[in-house]
Design a protein around this motif. Structure first.
Motif, mmCIF file in Angstrom:
data_model
loop_
_atom_site.group_PDB
_atom_site.id
_atom_site.type_symbol
_atom_site.label_atom_id
_atom_site.label_comp_id
_atom_site.label_asym_id
_atom_site.label_seq_id
_atom_site.Cartn_x
_atom_site.Cartn_y
_atom_site.Cartn_z
ATOM 1 N N LEU A 290 0.836 -1.189 0.000
ATOM 2 C CA LEU A 290 0.000 0.000 0.000
ATOM 3 C C LEU A 290 0.873 1.241 0.000
ATOM 4 O O LEU A 290 1.786 1.397 0.797
ATOM 5 C CB LEU A 290 -0.914 0.001 1.232
ATOM 6 C CG LEU A 290 -1.847 1.193 1.361
ATOM 7 C CD1 LEU A 290 -2.840 1.164 0.195
ATOM 8 C CD2 LEU A 290 -2.591 1.134 2.687
ATOM 9 N N CYS B 131 -4.400 -2.122 -4.379
ATOM 10 C CA CYS B 131 -5.543 -2.762 -3.725
ATOM 11 C C CYS B 131 -6.476 -3.548 -4.638
ATOM 12 O O CYS B 131 -7.314 -4.287 -4.126
ATOM 13 C CB CYS B 131 -6.350 -1.733 -2.934
ATOM 14 S SG CYS B 131 -7.334 -0.584 -3.899
ATOM 15 N N LYS C 128 -5.976 -6.878 -3.558
ATOM 16 C CA LYS C 128 -5.804 -7.024 -2.105
ATOM 17 C C LYS C 128 -7.146 -7.476 -1.527
ATOM 18 O O LYS C 128 -8.056 -6.671 -1.358
ATOM 19 C CB LYS C 128 -5.357 -5.694 -1.488
ATOM 20 C CG LYS C 128 -5.147 -5.717 0.010
ATOM 21 C CD LYS C 128 -4.718 -4.322 0.486
ATOM 22 C CE LYS C 128 -4.669 -4.228 1.998
ATOM 23 N NZ LYS C 128 -3.627 -5.072 2.580
ATOM 24 N N GLY D 178 -11.136 -7.223 -4.524
ATOM 25 C CA GLY D 178 -10.185 -6.419 -3.770
ATOM 26 C C GLY D 178 -10.758 -5.069 -3.362
ATOM 27 O O GLY D 178 -11.961 -4.825 -3.436
ATOM 28 N N TYR E 194 -5.777 3.150 4.666
ATOM 29 C CA TYR E 194 -6.447 2.301 3.684
ATOM 30 C C TYR E 194 -7.944 2.588 3.621
ATOM 31 O O TYR E 194 -8.580 2.404 2.583
ATOM 32 C CB TYR E 194 -6.215 0.826 4.036
ATOM 33 C CG TYR E 194 -6.650 -0.126 2.947
ATOM 34 C CD1 TYR E 194 -6.069 -0.087 1.682
ATOM 35 C CD2 TYR E 194 -7.639 -1.084 3.189
ATOM 36 C CE1 TYR E 194 -6.457 -0.966 0.686
ATOM 37 C CE2 TYR E 194 -8.028 -1.977 2.198
ATOM 38 C CZ TYR E 194 -7.434 -1.905 0.945
ATOM 39 O OH TYR E 194 -7.820 -2.778 -0.038
ATOM 40 N N HIS F 32 -8.319 3.243 -0.512
ATOM 41 C CA HIS F 32 -8.839 2.240 -1.445
ATOM 42 C C HIS F 32 -9.883 2.816 -2.397
ATOM 43 O O HIS F 32 -10.279 2.132 -3.338
ATOM 44 C CB HIS F 32 -9.416 1.043 -0.683
ATOM 45 C CG HIS F 32 -10.747 1.288 -0.034
ATOM 46 N ND1 HIS F 32 -10.876 1.822 1.222
ATOM 47 C CD2 HIS F 32 -12.013 1.061 -0.477
ATOM 48 C CE1 HIS F 32 -12.156 1.912 1.534
ATOM 49 N NE2 HIS F 32 -12.865 1.462 0.516
#
Length: 366
Positions: free
Chosen positions: A4, A40, A43, A71, A342, A346
């Protein structure tokens, strides 16, 4: 996949003349947003799924339920994270991030993954899944790919077709039954979803869907007057209910008709060039997933204000105030896209790209 990107990605303040569309947004600036999405889109965890369980057989990880968009914390953020990559590669095809972005898109948007996505969307008990926000963003992704003259884009567009058709069918079934608009500042907002639906329908030439979206906007908003702008924002807004309504109506009404409608709907807009009439907002805790929404509100307000200005006559006396507010919100919004948390990293990049590339402002048929 990739680590990240954190606070080092603070986006530089963009110098801009308030009444022009010229913006310093180059490949180097775009790279910061591309890296946020690349960090992401694959992720899988943490993940906040919106999933109806009909039996034990429905217990599965996100990568099995929705393998293309598993993700970015949630399904809709994954969808517009993929849109971000398409938009930036299309805008900056030779940028250093382009190869990584293309590979990430190729990994996600396979025939198998998207067939499973379509099957999931059509599953029992999922009539409300990501409706309208996530589905509207999915159509934005489809529209972006349709407009991009590129072999990989055409291939991905074809792969998306089953899911695209399922989403359009779902929205065409739902809109005629929606008796009242949802006037909130989060995902369920009707106005924002209608704007993306209308842009998609006009891009792909779906006249029946465009008419349905346009007629729905008129049904819900044409008679509105004196919006309660002073009551905004709510504490978890990332969309403005009032500005969102104006932003979809400028897509529906002719310029003179819109200018008159706006005067009755939003009489608070002054004729002096200041931004005091619509102060920017500050999130009290950017690490809180809901409170971080306010950082996105500045970005969406900025693009909505620019959208409103895009159709007003050049001599409209409200333009200086709209431009001042748009610039103040643009600066505050872009400064917050750091990737430090995050919870915002994101998804805020997608909002920043939608704003900086002026995706919502384009010639469309009425």
């Amino acid at each position: 996949m990739k680590v990240l990107i954190c606070a080092l990605l603070v986006f530089p303040v963009i110098s801009v003349a308030a009444e022009t569309s010229a913006r310093k947004f180059d490949a180097a600036a775009a790279d910061r947003f591309a890296q946020l999405a690349l960090a992401c889109v694959h992720k899988e965890y943490p993940n906040k799924i919106s999933h109806v369980l009909n039996s034990d057989a429905d217990v599965a990880p996100p990568r099995e339920l929705t393998p293309a968009f598993c993700g970015c914390y949630d399904w809709h953020s994954s969808v517009h994270g993929h849109w971000l990559l398409v938009r930036l590669v299309r805008t900056f095809p030779d940028a250093p991030f382009a190869a990584s972005a293309r590979e990430a898109l190729r990994e996600s948007l396979t025939t198998e993954h998207l067939q499973q996505e379509a099957t999931y969307l059509r599953g029992t008990g999922r009539a409300t899944f990501e409706r309208p926000y996530g589905l509207a963003w999915l159509l934005q992704l489809c529209a972006e790919l349709r407009e991009w003259d590129d072999p990989q884009a055409r291939e991905m567009s074809e792969h998306l077709r089953p899911l695209e058709q399922a989403a359009v069918e779902r929205l065409k079934t739902w809109l005629p039954k929606l008796s009242h608009p949802v006037r909130i500042g989060e995902h369920d907002q009707t106005a924002f979803g209608l704007g993306l639906m209308l842009d998609y329908a006009r891009t792909v030439g779906d006249e029946s869907f465009a008419k349905l979206a346009s007629d729905s906007a008129r049904k819900f908003f044409l008679a509105d007057k004196n919006c309660p702008l002073a009551y905004e924002p709510s504490g978890e807004d990332f969309l403005s209910p009032s500005l969102g309504e104006a932003d979809v109506m400028r897509r529906v009404l002719a310029p003179k008709e819109f200018a008159k409608w706006l005067q009755e709907f939003m009489p608070q807009i002054p004729t002096k060039a200041n931004a005091d009439w619509l102060p920017v907002v500050v999130s009290p805790d950017p690490s809180d997933p809901k409170l971080a929404h306010l950082e996105g509100l500045n970005l969406s307000r900025a693009w909505m204000l620019e959208g409103i200005m895009s159709i007003l006559p050049a001599d409209d006396p409200r333009r200086p105030a709209l431009a001042a507010a748009a610039e103040a919100h643009r600066r505050a919004g872009l400064a917050a896209v750091t990737g430090a948390h995050y919870e915002g990293g994101h998804w805020l990049g997608s909002f920043a790209v939608y704003l900086t590339t002026q995706r919502g402002i384009q010639p469309t048929k009425r």
